[in-house]
Design a protein around this motif. Sequence first.
Motif, PDB file in Angstrom:
ATOM      1  N   LEU A   1       0.776  -1.020   0.007  1.00 45.12           N
ATOM      2  CA  LEU A   1      -0.072  -0.113   0.128  1.00 45.12           C
ATOM      3  C   LEU A   1       0.728   1.296   0.134  1.00 45.12           C
ATOM      4  CD1 LEU A   1      -2.780   1.488   0.149  1.00 45.12           C
ATOM      5  CD2 LEU A   1      -2.807   1.049   2.570  1.00 45.12           C
ATOM      6  N   THR A   2       1.829   1.291   0.878  1.00 41.19           N
ATOM      7  CA  THR A   2       2.626   2.446   0.815  1.00 41.19           C
ATOM      8  C   THR A   2       3.605   2.708  -0.262  1.00 41.19           C
ATOM      9  OG1 THR A   2       4.334   1.251   2.337  1.00 41.19           O
ATOM     10  CG2 THR A   2       2.722   2.722   3.435  1.00 41.19           C
ATOM     11  N   ALA A   3       4.107   1.507  -1.014  1.00 41.07           N
ATOM     12  CA  ALA A   3       4.895   1.772  -2.252  1.00 41.07           C
ATOM     13  C   ALA A   3       3.941   2.296  -3.347  1.00 41.07           C
ATOM     14  CB  ALA A   3       5.390   0.503  -2.639  1.00 41.07           C
ATOM     15  N   ASP A   4       2.624   1.841  -3.384  1.00 38.64           N
ATOM     16  CA  ASP A   4       1.798   2.330  -4.353  1.00 38.64           C
ATOM     17  C   ASP A   4       1.433   3.882  -3.978  1.00 38.64           C
ATOM     18  OD1 ASP A   4       1.920   0.176  -5.866  1.00 38.64           O
ATOM     19  OD2 ASP A   4       0.064  -0.913  -5.166  1.00 38.64           O
ATOM     20  N   LEU A   5       1.038   4.079  -2.725  1.00 38.74           N
ATOM     21  CA  LEU A   5       0.605   5.517  -2.430  1.00 38.74           C
ATOM     22  C   LEU A   5       1.965   6.434  -2.729  1.00 38.74           C
ATOM     23  CD1 LEU A   5      -1.464   5.129   0.541  1.00 38.74           C
ATOM     24  CD2 LEU A   5      -2.038   5.646  -1.678  1.00 38.74           C
ATOM     25  N   THR A   6       3.102   6.179  -2.447  1.00 42.12           N
ATOM     26  CA  THR A   6       4.096   6.987  -2.609  1.00 42.12           C
ATOM     27  C   THR A   6       4.479   7.365  -4.272  1.00 42.12           C
ATOM     28  OG1 THR A   6       5.483   5.683  -0.913  1.00 42.12           O
ATOM     29  CG2 THR A   6       6.791   6.885  -2.459  1.00 42.12           C
ATOM     30  N   ARG A   7       3.871   6.297  -4.996  1.00 42.89           N
ATOM     31  CA  ARG A   7       4.300   6.554  -6.609  1.00 42.89           C
ATOM     32  C   ARG A   7       2.998   7.518  -6.862  1.00 42.89           C
ATOM     33  NH1 ARG A   7       4.684   0.493  -8.907  1.00 42.89           N
ATOM     34  NH2 ARG A   7       5.074   1.477 -10.764  1.00 42.89           N
ATOM     35  N   ILE A   8       2.101   7.424  -6.352  1.00 43.74           N
ATOM     36  CA  ILE A   8       0.712   8.370  -6.742  1.00 43.74           C
ATOM     37  C   ILE A   8       1.013   9.756  -6.237  1.00 43.74           C
ATOM     38  CG2 ILE A   8      -1.764   8.780  -6.257  1.00 43.74           C
ATOM     39  CD1 ILE A   8      -1.819   5.476  -5.962  1.00 43.74           C
ATOM     40  N   CYS A   9       1.489   9.822  -4.980  1.00 44.49           N
ATOM     41  CA  CYS A   9       1.599  11.123  -4.398  1.00 44.49           C
ATOM     42  C   CYS A   9       2.723  11.986  -4.979  1.00 44.49           C
ATOM     43  CB  CYS A   9       1.942  11.050  -2.698  1.00 44.49           C
ATOM     44  SG  CYS A   9       0.515  10.318  -1.993  1.00 44.49           S
ATOM     45  N   GLU A  10       3.935  11.206  -5.397  1.00 44.32           N
ATOM     46  CA  GLU A  10       5.105  11.872  -5.997  1.00 44.32           C
ATOM     47  C   GLU A  10       4.448  12.489  -7.247  1.00 44.32           C
ATOM     48  OE1 GLU A  10       8.275   8.886  -5.784  1.00 44.32           O
ATOM     49  OE2 GLU A  10       9.047   9.788  -3.900  1.00 44.32           O
ATOM     50  N   TRP A  11       3.961  11.551  -8.115  1.00 41.84           N
ATOM     51  CA  TRP A  11       3.487  12.022  -9.317  1.00 41.84           C
ATOM     52  C   TRP A  11       2.352  13.321  -9.213  1.00 41.84           C
ATOM     53  CZ3 TRP A  11      -1.029  13.093 -12.019  1.00 41.84           C
ATOM     54  CH2 TRP A  11      -1.147  13.265 -13.479  1.00 41.84           C
ATOM     55  N   GLN A  12       1.696  13.462  -8.440  1.00 42.41           N
ATOM     56  CA  GLN A  12       0.788  14.603  -8.201  1.00 42.41           C
ATOM     57  C   GLN A  12       1.544  15.725  -7.787  1.00 42.41           C
ATOM     58  OE1 GLN A  12      -3.011  14.033  -6.547  1.00 42.41           O
ATOM     59  NE2 GLN A  12      -3.386  11.754  -7.265  1.00 42.41           N
ATOM     60  N   ILE A  13       2.255  15.424  -6.978  1.00 42.63           N
ATOM     61  CA  ILE A  13       3.067  16.738  -6.508  1.00 42.63           C
ATOM     62  C   ILE A  13       4.055  17.276  -7.307  1.00 42.63           C
ATOM     63  CG2 ILE A  13       5.071  17.422  -5.115  1.00 42.63           C
ATOM     64  CD1 ILE A  13       4.104  15.270  -2.797  1.00 42.63           C
ATOM     65  N   ARG A  14       4.537  16.520  -8.466  1.00 45.88           N
ATOM     66  CA  ARG A  14       5.349  16.976  -9.470  1.00 45.88           C
ATOM     67  C   ARG A  14       4.732  17.465 -10.617  1.00 45.88           C
ATOM     68  NH1 ARG A  14       9.162  11.714  -8.621  1.00 45.88           N
ATOM     69  NH2 ARG A  14      10.551  12.718  -7.132  1.00 45.88           N
ATOM     70  N   LEU A  15       3.362  17.131 -10.757  1.00 45.26           N
ATOM     71  CA  LEU A  15       2.484  17.556 -11.816  1.00 45.26           C
ATOM     72  C   LEU A  15       2.166  18.918 -11.633  1.00 45.26           C
ATOM     73  CD1 LEU A  15       0.198  17.452 -14.189  1.00 45.26           C
ATOM     74  CD2 LEU A  15      -1.313  17.018 -12.414  1.00 45.26           C
ATOM     75  N   PHE A  16       1.935  19.532  -9.946  1.00 43.65           N
ATOM     76  CA  PHE A  16       1.678  20.816  -9.850  1.00 43.65           C
ATOM     77  C   PHE A  16       2.996  21.684  -9.742  1.00 43.65           C
ATOM     78  CE2 PHE A  16      -2.422  18.944  -8.746  1.00 43.65           C
ATOM     79  CZ  PHE A  16      -3.410  19.907  -9.441  1.00 43.65           C
TER      80      PHE A  16
END
Length: 595
Positions: free
Chosen positions: A214-229
Amino acid sequence: MTAAPIFYSIRPSHPEAHLFEVRCTLAAADPTGQRFALPAWTPGSYLIRDFARHIVSIRAEAAGQRIALDKIDKHTWRAAPVDEAAPLTVICEVYAWDLSVRGAHLDQTHAFFNGSSVFLCPLGHEQRPCLLDIQPPVGTRYRDWRVATAMAPAHGERGCAEDHGFGLHGASCYDELIDHPVEMGVLTLASFTACSVLHEVAISGHHDCDLTRLTADLTRICEWQIRLFGEPAPMPHYVFLITAVGDGYGGLEHRASTALLCARDDLPYPGMTGTPERYRTLLGLCSHEYFHSWNVKRIKPAAFTACNLAVENYTTLLWAFEGFTSYYDDLALLRCGVIPVEDWLALVAATIDKVDRDPGRHRQTLAESSFDAWTKFYRPDENTPNAVVSYYAKGSLVALALDLTLRAATRNHCSLDAVMRTLWQRHGEYDQHRSVGVGDDDIRLLAEELSGLDLDRFFANAIDGTAELPLALLLKPFGIRLQRAEGSGTPTLGVTTKATGDELRLSTVYHGGPAQTSGLSAGDLLVAIDGLRVMPATVDRLLSRRKAGEVASVLAFRGDVLMEFSVQLGSPTLGKHQLLLDKKSNVLRKDWLQA
């Protein structure tokens, strides 16, 4: 001179009776009689919920003496004047048995509250800093309880953040106080870092979650969104509060956390391979609420820049703030590599099916759907599919159509990504930057400015009209074909049904369909078709022997009255939509889906 903070405390006083004791102490009350109010709704969930109805008892005290407290409307009280030197305290018992992400829930296993459902606001003092003492229930059975919240520990308060202990927490104002939900109980805790920001996961309820997955997948999701903005992220710390139950689904965004309700089977389990549908749905929910950290919590409709929590706050823009978020929630899963492109295309096709099956899309525009959320979207009934279009589902398809339009016309030099980043730069609230909210035409004007396109007709049709979106045409340059699978071939009544045992009742009768034309209504209990008994297991078999256009005799009970209807059967339902990839390399598609 700095104003004295408002002091709050909350304690699960009677977990077995689902009662919190909540105190609010004001050092300098209004000398003419201080008013206290509880919000009628919570930001992010656009329905008047009248949280004050859960207050079981309420009283006021000052200097050890009982103070008169008069109720002046459904959620507002006024205390009698008190000596300016005497702090005024209001104490109330709040009944907490709402197992959702919006209110409060308490029993012997856990406690959860959304601040707007439990904390009174001293009117006129909304901008004062707040201190909150989160207290444990009394008894040895609660000795292992801990606290999870994104609310920061009060200055000088040690331990309550690091070890999730009880104690003092601080907020800069009432608005922030109610924007940090709190979970207490025997928690499963995990943490990860995304773009240098500490993220935590706190799970309550029975589960067998694989926290590493769970934390591995959430890490990828959160990092992508932070970098989008663009870094840095707008929050220094973020918490996913997850309540696992037998069957449930829901999420509500906050400035530095989200409250989530999920079925325990939605969580990943040890040894799980791939990304099963249930887990994919949970990740999409997490992605959706996390994207709201920018889109609605900090980039806001103009109507939400100073919310009045006593009444409805109307906007025509929920199609952008919920719909665009619904587009990006699953797109983020694809772009960060959590799901393959085939899974993402299936999710988009399912959204197209969802919008396409309800006639409401022909009768309500997205702007109207957004404005009427308070009275229609959050109050569904048997006629909702005929009258309402979802600003989530169709809004996400408008985001897709706009993204494709911008990318195709500019060869990917302009996209919805660029629009979102520019919205963040011009309208986002971060650090000390407090910009104006987004107006009704701002998204169109910004997209036109960035792309050089005239998008007036696009927005007139997609937002202020009910025309079908030309998705097949828009997807074609990207090497994606939109088609429908073959249907069952069975003629239809034009209804949806609900089975209870051997009984089959009409839940929705579609506008203009065979059943409605014949006089059948939602709630009718089907008894027989052409003299043969109707049961959930037999209705499709009975209809499959007939042809579209033929007239069937239908018997149904309306209440306790048996009625007969002549129904001219409708054409078979079309098959589900499919999105198919052209095997040839496509630069437009690659730049879009791998951005």
